[in-house]
Design an enzyme around this catalytic site. Sequence first.
Site, PDB file in Angstrom:
ATOM      1  CG  HIS A  62      -7.673  60.211  -4.818  1.00 57.89           C
ATOM      2  ND1 HIS A  62      -6.728  59.501  -4.099  1.00 57.89           N
ATOM      3  CD2 HIS A  62      -8.865  59.955  -4.210  1.00 57.89           C
ATOM      4  CE1 HIS A  62      -7.323  58.853  -3.102  1.00 57.89           C
ATOM      5  NE2 HIS A  62      -8.618  59.116  -3.147  1.00 57.89           N
ATOM      6  CG  PHE A  63      -6.902  67.280  -7.550  1.00 61.45           C
ATOM      7  CD1 PHE A  63      -8.116  66.644  -7.762  1.00 61.45           C
ATOM      8  CD2 PHE A  63      -6.918  68.591  -7.114  1.00 61.45           C
ATOM      9  CE1 PHE A  63      -9.333  67.304  -7.568  1.00 61.45           C
ATOM     10  CE2 PHE A  63      -8.121  69.269  -6.911  1.00 61.45           C
ATOM     11  CZ  PHE A  63      -9.330  68.626  -7.132  1.00 61.45           C
ATOM     12  NE  ARG A  64      -6.148  59.488  -9.942  1.00 57.43           N
ATOM     13  CZ  ARG A  64      -6.532  58.516  -9.140  1.00 57.43           C
ATOM     14  NH1 ARG A  64      -5.804  58.203  -8.070  1.00 57.43           N
ATOM     15  NH2 ARG A  64      -7.635  57.846  -9.372  1.00 57.43           N
ATOM     16  CG  ASN A  94      -3.743  57.461  -2.961  1.00 55.07           C
ATOM     17  OD1 ASN A  94      -4.161  58.586  -2.719  1.00 55.07           O
ATOM     18  ND2 ASN A  94      -4.480  56.552  -3.576  1.00 55.07           N
ATOM     19  CG  HIS A 178      -9.781  53.147   1.928  1.00 54.55           C
ATOM     20  ND1 HIS A 178      -9.826  53.545   0.609  1.00 54.55           N
ATOM     21  CD2 HIS A 178     -10.338  51.911   1.952  1.00 54.55           C
ATOM     22  CE1 HIS A 178     -10.390  52.598  -0.122  1.00 54.55           C
ATOM     23  NE2 HIS A 178     -10.700  51.580   0.678  1.00 54.55           N
ATOM     24  CG  HIS A 236     -14.384  56.187   1.111  1.00 52.76           C
ATOM     25  ND1 HIS A 236     -14.052  55.178   1.971  1.00 52.76           N
ATOM     26  CD2 HIS A 236     -13.240  56.516   0.459  1.00 52.76           C
ATOM     27  CE1 HIS A 236     -12.760  54.915   1.847  1.00 52.76           C
ATOM     28  NE2 HIS A 236     -12.245  55.717   0.944  1.00 52.76           N
ATOM     29  CG  ASP A 314     -12.775  58.602  -2.952  1.00 55.30           C
ATOM     30  OD1 ASP A 314     -11.603  59.020  -3.023  1.00 55.30           O
ATOM     31  OD2 ASP A 314     -13.050  57.385  -2.875  1.00 55.30           O
ATOM     32  CG  HIS A 318      -8.675  55.812 -12.902  1.00 56.17           C
ATOM     33  ND1 HIS A 318      -7.359  55.639 -12.565  1.00 56.17           N
ATOM     34  CD2 HIS A 318      -9.388  55.605 -11.758  1.00 56.17           C
ATOM     35  CE1 HIS A 318      -7.270  55.343 -11.272  1.00 56.17           C
ATOM     36  NE2 HIS A 318      -8.480  55.320 -10.765  1.00 56.17           N
TER      37      HIS A 318
END
Length: 448
Positions: A62-64, A94, A178, A236, A314, A318
């Site tokens: 998740h590189f945002r 996402n 997921h 996961h 994964d 944050h």
Amino acid sequence: MPHTLIINARLVNEGREFDGDLRIEDGRIAEIGPGLTARHGEAVVDAAGRRLLPGMIDDQVHFREPGMEHKADMAVESGAAVAGGLTSFMDMPNTSPPTLDAAALEDKYRRAAGRAWGNHGFYMGASNDNLEAVRAIDPKASPGLKVFMGASTGNMLVDNPETLDAIFRDTPVPIITHCEDTPMIEAETARYKAKYGDDIPPECHPDIRSRQACRKSTELALSLARRHGTRLHVLHISTADELALFETGPMIRADGSRKQITAETCIHFLRFDRSDYAALGHLIKCNPAIKDAADREALIRAVADDTIDVLATDHAPHLLEEKQRPYTSAPSGLPLVQYALNAALELVHEGRLSTAQVVQKFAHAPAQLFDVAGRGFLREGYAADLVLVDDTPFTVRREDVLSKCGWSPFEGRTFHSRIASTWVNGVLAWNGQQLVGAPNGQRLAFAR
């Protein structure tokens, strides 16, 4: 483009470890063999017996970007990944906005071009209302379709039974899931909030996002895949309970056929357990939750015996201040790409896995599973995505963390292998101390 000869290496590839040399020409592996001699103008790297691996392929990050660049972005996080020997990544949908159609997918590829240090692919996402876009996915444009069968970010929880059935029936690419049961999680969250308010102890997280919630949702995904013959990859896996649901044995069987349903676990489930919440608290809060020591041990065994097919990170960074909030507002996820391979190689030092098994789960298997063209192996003609490993101990320090969030759950831990060099498409990108040159990642090609 520089030509490079790596000599005196211990190559690890396709279940073997052997001494040899490797020549890089025009971004590809030109030759592998013993006693190769340097040519005019060729840079020579003496591996001095150190292990040379294919670059790792992380099938879950998740590189945002777009939308959450205050905590991560493609340029910074892919640099951290390359520093950790991860030369290719597959990024989750996402984001904000989520990747729910072809236009959003291509926007991500445009953002990565010229900025990503590693090779890159981007998943499409499913929602309750984008079924036509799902049916229209170009199999050459995306590794797969991400389906959140549990609580997720934004408009991406698929909980309409008819839509879910149609997705499994009609998707033209592998589905990755997921799996956690949302109603069960919501009920437990309400129960714990009634007792503790918002400040629920971190060690309660694996009871709120329980093993029962994982297993129930995984069983549903497997039943849909079997009904429709869907290629399914369950992400996961965090519990021993789920392992019995999957086929044990090589992902590519002796007759050349491939498992229809595959399983992945992540490095944090192999290195942390419930006892670590006391020291690390929300820093290791993630979804699904890190569970008990018995689960960790079962997952390590499952990697070794081929019940688990793929190892991933994964990676979900944050900011530290976000992680320091009370339980109900502290976000889930942790930064992992920079030290994931080091952590996996600790299992080799501990005698739990071989280096060849780490390479199988973290490089070969993702390439095979997602039909990645020309990567994931030390083979002549393949892209020269390479990692040189030096067995010199080091301790993780916060000041060495490259991810934008600026922290690691591994701070203070000593690893016994470090990443000495990383090449991406034949060009040195990490020299053991810092990123060098410019981003050289390419769009992943899917041979479908």
